[in-house]
Write a protein that holds these residues in place. Structure first.
Motif, short mmCIF file in Angstrom:
data_model
loop_
_atom_site.label_atom_id
_atom_site.label_comp_id
_atom_site.label_asym_id
_atom_site.label_seq_id
_atom_site.Cartn_x
_atom_site.Cartn_y
_atom_site.Cartn_z
N TYR A 43 0.81 -1.23 0.00
CA TYR A 43 0.00 0.00 0.00
C TYR A 43 0.85 1.27 0.00
CZ TYR A 43 -3.76 -3.29 0.72
OH TYR A 43 -4.63 -4.34 0.55
N GLY A 44 2.06 1.17 -0.53
CA GLY A 44 2.85 2.37 -0.76
C GLY A 44 3.37 3.07 0.48
N LEU A 45 3.52 2.33 1.57
CA LEU A 45 3.97 2.96 2.82
C LEU A 45 5.43 2.61 3.16
CD1 LEU A 45 0.76 2.13 4.86
CD2 LEU A 45 1.57 4.45 4.41
N TYR A 46 6.01 1.68 2.43
CA TYR A 46 7.35 1.17 2.75
C TYR A 46 8.42 2.01 2.06
CZ TYR A 46 10.98 -2.38 3.42
OH TYR A 46 12.10 -3.04 3.79
N PRO A 47 9.55 2.30 2.69
CA PRO A 47 10.05 1.87 4.00
C PRO A 47 9.79 2.89 5.11
CG PRO A 47 11.85 2.81 2.76
CD PRO A 47 10.61 2.97 1.91
N LYS A 48 8.89 3.88 4.83
CA LYS A 48 8.55 4.82 5.90
C LYS A 48 7.90 4.04 7.04
CE LYS A 48 6.33 9.37 6.26
NZ LYS A 48 5.16 9.29 7.16
N LYS A 49 7.05 3.08 6.68
CA LYS A 49 6.38 2.23 7.66
C LYS A 49 6.79 0.77 7.41
CE LYS A 49 3.45 5.60 8.97
NZ LYS A 49 3.71 6.30 10.25
N GLY A 50 6.48 -0.09 8.37
CA GLY A 50 6.61 -1.53 8.14
C GLY A 50 7.98 -2.11 8.39
N THR A 51 8.89 -1.34 8.98
CA THR A 51 10.23 -1.89 9.21
C THR A 51 10.97 -1.10 10.28
OG1 THR A 51 12.30 -2.53 8.12
CG2 THR A 51 11.22 -0.54 7.28
N LEU A 52 11.84 -1.79 11.01
CA LEU A 52 12.70 -1.13 12.00
C LEU A 52 14.02 -0.81 11.33
CD1 LEU A 52 12.06 -3.45 15.11
CD2 LEU A 52 10.94 -1.27 14.58
N GLN A 53 14.02 0.25 10.52
CA GLN A 53 15.22 0.60 9.76
C GLN A 53 15.60 2.04 10.05
OE1 GLN A 53 15.18 0.43 5.42
NE2 GLN A 53 14.35 -1.65 5.55
N VAL A 54 16.87 2.35 9.94
CA VAL A 54 17.29 3.74 10.07
C VAL A 54 16.58 4.56 8.99
CG1 VAL A 54 19.26 5.31 9.86
CG2 VAL A 54 19.52 3.15 11.09
N GLY A 55 15.97 5.65 9.42
CA GLY A 55 15.25 6.52 8.48
C GLY A 55 13.75 6.27 8.44
N SER A 56 13.33 5.12 8.97
CA SER A 56 11.89 4.84 8.98
C SER A 56 11.21 5.59 10.13
CB SER A 56 11.64 3.33 9.17
OG SER A 56 12.15 2.63 8.06
N ASP A 57 9.89 5.78 10.00
CA ASP A 57 9.12 6.33 11.11
C ASP A 57 9.31 5.46 12.34
OD1 ASP A 57 8.11 8.32 9.53
OD2 ASP A 57 6.03 7.58 9.51
N ALA A 58 9.44 6.10 13.50
CA ALA A 58 9.57 5.32 14.74
C ALA A 58 8.18 4.89 15.21
CB ALA A 58 10.30 6.14 15.80
N ASP A 59 7.59 3.96 14.46
CA ASP A 59 6.33 3.29 14.82
C ASP A 59 6.74 1.94 15.38
OD1 ASP A 59 5.05 5.41 13.59
OD2 ASP A 59 4.41 4.27 11.84
N ILE A 60 6.66 1.78 16.68
CA ILE A 60 7.30 0.63 17.32
C ILE A 60 6.39 0.05 18.41
CG2 ILE A 60 9.29 -0.10 18.74
CD1 ILE A 60 10.88 2.19 17.33
N VAL A 61 6.37 -1.27 18.47
CA VAL A 61 5.57 -1.98 19.46
C VAL A 61 6.49 -2.81 20.34
CG1 VAL A 61 3.93 -3.90 19.70
CG2 VAL A 61 3.49 -2.10 18.02
N ILE A 62 6.27 -2.77 21.65
CA ILE A 62 7.02 -3.65 22.57
C ILE A 62 6.04 -4.68 23.12
CG2 ILE A 62 8.52 -3.79 24.59
CD1 ILE A 62 9.23 -0.86 24.20
N LEU A 63 6.38 -5.94 22.92
CA LEU A 63 5.46 -7.04 23.25
C LEU A 63 6.09 -7.99 24.26
CD1 LEU A 63 3.46 -9.02 20.57
CD2 LEU A 63 4.81 -10.27 22.24
N SER A 64 5.37 -8.26 25.34
CA SER A 64 5.81 -9.26 26.33
C SER A 64 5.31 -10.62 25.89
CB SER A 64 5.20 -8.97 27.71
OG SER A 64 5.85 -7.91 28.32
#
Ligand SMILES: [Zn+2]
Length: 448
Positions: free
Chosen positions: A371-392
């Motif tokens: 859906y045209g959001l990569y690599p801004k979204k969808g990855t933990l990469q340098v330069g990507s948006d810091a959209d991050i989930v921490i899961l126990s």
């Protein structure tokens, strides 16, 4: 700078224990170890998984049709999303009595300032003509990356219109998706049932059997082949439908597809509950047999699906009860936007059926790419948006409707015990969910 330290980082190449550094809204470093400086905010993620924020590519918030208005609007729906670890949703814009551009702009305006996660829109094509064809590139320019057509219900369009829509969309490179059910055959089945007085919830799945889905899928994929353009199939619900997709793929057809938690967990037995309770599970396509559930689960393991999304389209119990005495009067749809990430983690990762990387691809990376959001979204990469989930991973919780943030007064997953819990969520560097509490709402932005 914010440091998320020593978690299990789920990267495309594998899981690595390490630290992520965030500056403003962006990931600036991903490394096994990053030295903290005075003033840095440090979050200990040891023993927990760190994932790119979930992307739910199929939600219906604030949707009104002839039947009803969904219980969730942009405010409640996106709060539920972010609490469940989803940082971007793609909602459907429906241009009912407007042009595509007007429909898109109206929905952008309605969502603005009211969303707690980022958002984007699919454009529905509810009729096809020269004006619509001329507007397709314009809505793409304004941030639409995907279109949807219906093959059933009042907003369906005919085969020629679908073919012409695909041809008109192709030059833009946008995705073309369809709700695949044969509308005429559903109408015929419903009429047969009415004649017999078969109006209870248990007749809902019989009014739209898997053949009705499989036939429409086959036709839609073939229309894509005729137009020589890839197609996407939303919410695959049956083994029969899956067979069609795999058969056409073997023959070279380009087709992507998705399924949803309800089709991987629930069966049509639920429609047999007394006192109208079966009406709660009415949605289209309907829940299927245990055999279908098992075949779909195995297909997730085999990598047949590109995305796991929800089709979150929720109504209250009172709205669902409209169908007492006539199941066709119940508005169709189920909630799930908040439950998806953890249900799928429990079902596939906790159980060992897929690894965390495959899970991350199904819930975040591949949706971003489609859906045209990569690599801004969808990855933990340098330069990507810091959209991050921490899961126990080691916590068990029981799902109950009073814990959810959507306006549903029930959850289809009531009483299920799941392994894993979403603790913290970052949206473009904002630590919006802290220790399972939403501390910053309405930070969501439209994604071009
Ligand atoms: Zn839908």
């Amino acid at each position: 700078m914010i440091l998320i330290e020593q978690g299990y980082l789920v990267l495309p190449t594998g899981v690595m224990q390490g630290t992520i550094a965030i500056e403003n809204d962006t990931i600036v470093e991903v490394a096994p170890h990053i030295e903290a400086k005075p003033g840095d905010v440090r979050i200990d993620a040891k023993g927990r998984y760190v994932l790119p924020g979930g992307i739910d590519t199929h939600t219906h918030f604030e949707m009104t049709n002839a039947f009803a208005t969904t219980a969730d609007d942009f405010e409640s729906g996106t709060k539920a999303a972010i609490m469940g670890g989803t940082t971007t949703i793609i909602n459907f814009a429906s241009p009912f009595e407007e042009s595509l551009l007007e429909g898109l702009r109206r929905d952008k305006k309605r969502a603005e300032g009211r969303c707690s996660c980022d958002y984007k829109f699919h454009m529905e094509i509810l009729n096809m003509n020269e004006q619509v064809a001329a507007e397709i590139p314009k809505v793409v320019e304004e941030g639409v990356a995907s279109f949807k057509v219906y093959m059933a219900y009042s907003f369906s369009i005919d085969d020629r219109s679908i073919y012409e829509a695909i041809k008109a969309i192709a030059p833009t490179g946008a995705l073309v998706a369809a709700h695949c059910e044969n509308g005429a055959m559903i109408a015929a089945k419903v009429q047969e049932m009415r004649a017999e007085g078969d109006t209870e919830a248990k007749y809902h799945p019989l009014s739209k059997p898997d053949t009705i889905e499989a036939e429409a899928m086959h036709r839609f994929i073939r229309l894509g082949e005729l137009a020589d353009y890839p197609v996407h199939i939303v919410h695959v619900s049956s083994a029969a439908g899956l067979d069609v997709i795999e058969e056409r793929r073997k023959n070279g057809a380009k087709v992507t597809c998705e399924t949803c938690p309800q089709y991987l967990l629930l069966t049509d037995e639920l429609y047999n509950q007394p006192d109208g309770k079966g009406l709660r599970y009415i949605l289209s396509p309907p829940l299927r047999k245990q055999r279908d559930v098992e075949i779909l689960q195995a297909a997730v393991e085999r990598g047949v699906f590109q995305t796991l999304c929800t089709d979150h389209c929720n109504y209250t119990l009172a709205q669902k009860a409209q169908g007492l005495g006539d199941f066709t009067k119940t508005p169709g749809g189920l909630p799930g936007v908040e439950e998806r990430m953890i249900l799928m983690w429990d079902m596939f990762v906790h159980s060992g059926r897929i690894d965390p990387v495959e899970y991350m691809k199904l819930t975040s990376e591949t949706p971003a790419k489609l859906y045209g959001l990569y690599p801004k979204k969808g990855t933990l990469q340098v330069g990507s948006d810091a959209d991050i989930v921490i899961l126990s991973p080691d916590v068990t919780e029981c799902m109950t409707s009073d814990k959810t943030h959507s306006r549903s007064d029930y959850t289809p997953y009531e009483g299920m015990t799941v392994h894993g819990r979403i603790d913290d969520v970052f949206l473009r560097g904002h630590h919006v969910v802290q220790d399972r509490k939403l501390v910053e709402a309405y930070k969501g932005e439209f994604q071009q």
